[in-house]
Write an enzyme that holds these catalytic residues in place. Structure first.
Site, PDB file in Angstrom:
ATOM      1  N   ASP A  32       0.860  -1.181   0.000  1.00  0.00           N
ATOM      2  CA  ASP A  32       0.000   0.000   0.000  1.00  0.00           C
ATOM      3  C   ASP A  32       0.899   1.234   0.000  1.00  0.00           C
ATOM      4  O   ASP A  32       1.869   1.301   0.767  1.00  0.00           O
ATOM      5  CB  ASP A  32      -0.903  -0.020   1.251  1.00  0.00           C
ATOM      6  CG  ASP A  32      -2.033   0.993   1.154  1.00  0.00           C
ATOM      7  OD1 ASP A  32      -1.760   2.178   0.889  1.00  0.00           O
ATOM      8  OD2 ASP A  32      -3.195   0.595   1.361  1.00  0.00           O
ATOM      9  N   ASN A  88     -12.517  -3.272   3.191  1.00  0.00           N
ATOM     10  CA  ASN A  88     -13.564  -2.265   3.342  1.00  0.00           C
ATOM     11  C   ASN A  88     -14.500  -2.349   2.140  1.00  0.00           C
ATOM     12  O   ASN A  88     -14.050  -2.325   1.005  1.00  0.00           O
ATOM     13  CB  ASN A  88     -12.952  -0.863   3.417  1.00  0.00           C
ATOM     14  CG  ASN A  88     -11.973  -0.734   4.579  1.00  0.00           C
ATOM     15  OD1 ASN A  88     -12.213  -1.255   5.649  1.00  0.00           O
ATOM     16  ND2 ASN A  88     -10.864  -0.043   4.346  1.00  0.00           N
ATOM     17  N   GLN A  95     -14.166   2.293   2.142  1.00  0.00           N
ATOM     18  CA  GLN A  95     -13.590   1.876   0.857  1.00  0.00           C
ATOM     19  C   GLN A  95     -13.334   3.099  -0.020  1.00  0.00           C
ATOM     20  O   GLN A  95     -14.233   3.918  -0.234  1.00  0.00           O
ATOM     21  CB  GLN A  95     -14.546   0.917   0.126  1.00  0.00           C
ATOM     22  CG  GLN A  95     -13.942   0.372  -1.170  1.00  0.00           C
ATOM     23  CD  GLN A  95     -14.825  -0.689  -1.839  1.00  0.00           C
ATOM     24  OE1 GLN A  95     -16.011  -0.806  -1.532  1.00  0.00           O
ATOM     25  NE2 GLN A  95     -14.249  -1.430  -2.763  1.00  0.00           N
ATOM     26  N   HIS A 101     -10.012  -5.534  -2.489  1.00  0.00           N
ATOM     27  CA  HIS A 101      -8.649  -5.715  -1.987  1.00  0.00           C
ATOM     28  C   HIS A 101      -8.699  -6.070  -0.511  1.00  0.00           C
ATOM     29  O   HIS A 101      -9.583  -5.638   0.224  1.00  0.00           O
ATOM     30  CB  HIS A 101      -7.790  -4.466  -2.210  1.00  0.00           C
ATOM     31  CG  HIS A 101      -8.428  -3.201  -1.734  1.00  0.00           C
ATOM     32  ND1 HIS A 101      -9.407  -2.546  -2.461  1.00  0.00           N
ATOM     33  CD2 HIS A 101      -8.243  -2.474  -0.618  1.00  0.00           C
ATOM     34  CE1 HIS A 101      -9.794  -1.472  -1.807  1.00  0.00           C
ATOM     35  NE2 HIS A 101      -9.116  -1.408  -0.669  1.00  0.00           N
ATOM     36  N   HIS A 103      -6.491  -5.801   2.867  1.00  0.00           N
ATOM     37  CA  HIS A 103      -5.321  -5.186   3.514  1.00  0.00           C
ATOM     38  C   HIS A 103      -4.703  -6.217   4.460  1.00  0.00           C
ATOM     39  O   HIS A 103      -5.424  -6.830   5.267  1.00  0.00           O
ATOM     40  CB  HIS A 103      -5.737  -3.999   4.384  1.00  0.00           C
ATOM     41  CG  HIS A 103      -6.296  -2.817   3.659  1.00  0.00           C
ATOM     42  ND1 HIS A 103      -5.557  -1.697   3.382  1.00  0.00           N
ATOM     43  CD2 HIS A 103      -7.540  -2.564   3.179  1.00  0.00           C
ATOM     44  CE1 HIS A 103      -6.321  -0.797   2.771  1.00  0.00           C
ATOM     45  NE2 HIS A 103      -7.534  -1.300   2.637  1.00  0.00           N
TER      46      HIS A 103
HETATM   47  P1  AMP Z   1      -9.501   1.287   0.890  1.00  0.00           P
HETATM   48  O1  AMP Z   1      -9.550   2.665   1.503  1.00  0.00           O
HETATM   49  O2  AMP Z   1      -9.785   0.167   1.809  1.00  0.00           O
HETATM   50  O3  AMP Z   1     -10.315   1.246  -0.391  1.00  0.00           O
HETATM   51  O4  AMP Z   1      -7.978   1.086   0.485  1.00  0.00           O
HETATM   52  C1  AMP Z   1      -7.396   1.578  -0.672  1.00  0.00           C
HETATM   53  C2  AMP Z   1      -5.929   1.652  -0.427  1.00  0.00           C
HETATM   54  O5  AMP Z   1      -5.270   1.756  -1.677  1.00  0.00           O
HETATM   55  C3  AMP Z   1      -5.485   2.874   0.389  1.00  0.00           C
HETATM   56  O6  AMP Z   1      -4.904   2.421   1.594  1.00  0.00           O
HETATM   57  C4  AMP Z   1      -4.475   3.574  -0.527  1.00  0.00           C
HETATM   58  O7  AMP Z   1      -3.357   4.037   0.179  1.00  0.00           O
HETATM   59  C5  AMP Z   1      -4.097   2.484  -1.502  1.00  0.00           C
HETATM   60  N1  AMP Z   1      -3.678   2.927  -2.823  1.00  0.00           N
HETATM   61  C6  AMP Z   1      -4.316   3.790  -3.633  1.00  0.00           C
HETATM   62  N2  AMP Z   1      -3.628   3.917  -4.793  1.00  0.00           N
HETATM   63  C7  AMP Z   1      -2.551   3.105  -4.694  1.00  0.00           C
HETATM   64  C8  AMP Z   1      -1.463   2.791  -5.559  1.00  0.00           C
HETATM   65  N3  AMP Z   1      -1.342   3.342  -6.780  1.00  0.00           N
HETATM   66  N4  AMP Z   1      -0.532   1.916  -5.137  1.00  0.00           N
HETATM   67  C9  AMP Z   1      -0.635   1.352  -3.906  1.00  0.00           C
HETATM   68  N5  AMP Z   1      -1.623   1.601  -3.058  1.00  0.00           N
HETATM   69  C10 AMP Z   1      -2.573   2.476  -3.434  1.00  0.00           C
END
Ligand code: AMP
Ligand code: ZN
Length: 141
Positions: A32, A88, A95, A101, A103
């Site tokens: 992440d 999420n 989310q 995804h 975590h």
């Molecule tokens: P969520 O908030 O559960 O949808 O998690 C999405 C996650 O994706 C967040 O923790 C972001 O930091 C991560 N994220 C968004 N764009 C990228 C990216 N290009 N590479 C790696 N992580 C990312």
């Protein structure tokens, strides 16, 4: 299937870079970009699904089959005392990217950067009410 303008589809497709930690035909795991703790990893199916409601059993199996091995590697690398697995679904649940995804968040102590509020409302649910709720859910499956 890829979804247009989906950032995780683009990562799965190697159209945009990521710090990859694992890959097979169906699954990709990468760091992440916003590390809650060191080693915070996202595991995704390469096939697009908006969230857990939308996830096929095949993609779910493919993703979860990789989790123990990736978790062990994270634990060994970071020396974590524990691990939170979190997905999420929906804005209300936090989310922000609409591609399923999971975590993996290595944990060190209660003040390491991750926290989930966990209020218990036992007084609101009698054993009879729990039985009714379970029965209603079961009938939908
Ligand atoms: P969520 O908030 O559960 O949808 O998690 C999405 C996650 O994706 C967040 O923790 C972001 O930091 C991560 N994220 C968004 N764009 C990228 C990216 N290009 N590479 C790696 N992580 C990312
Ligand atoms: Zn996608």
């Amino acid at each position: 299937m890829q979804k247009e303008n989906c950032i995780f589809c683009k990562i799965a497709n190697h159209e945009i870079p990521s710090h990859k930690v694992f890959e097979n035909e169906e699954v990709l795991a990468f760091l992440d970009l916003s590390q809650v703790t060191k080693g915070h990893t996202l595991v995704i199916p390469k096939q697009h699904a908006d969230n857990v409601y939308d996830l096929s059993s095949e993609s779910a199996q493919a993703v979860f089959a990789t989790i123990p091995e990736i978790s062990r590697a994270l634990q060994q690398e970071t020396g974590a005392a524990g691990m939170n697995l979190l997905s999420n679904t929906g804005k209300v649940a936090g989310q922000s990217v609409s591609h399923f995804h999971l975590h993996l968040i290595p944990r060190h102590d209660k003040h390491d950067g991750f926290g989930a509020k966990w209020e218990v409302h036992n007084e609101e649910y009698t054993a009879e009410e729990l039985a009714t709720i379970a029965e209603s859910i079961k009938n939908r499956l």
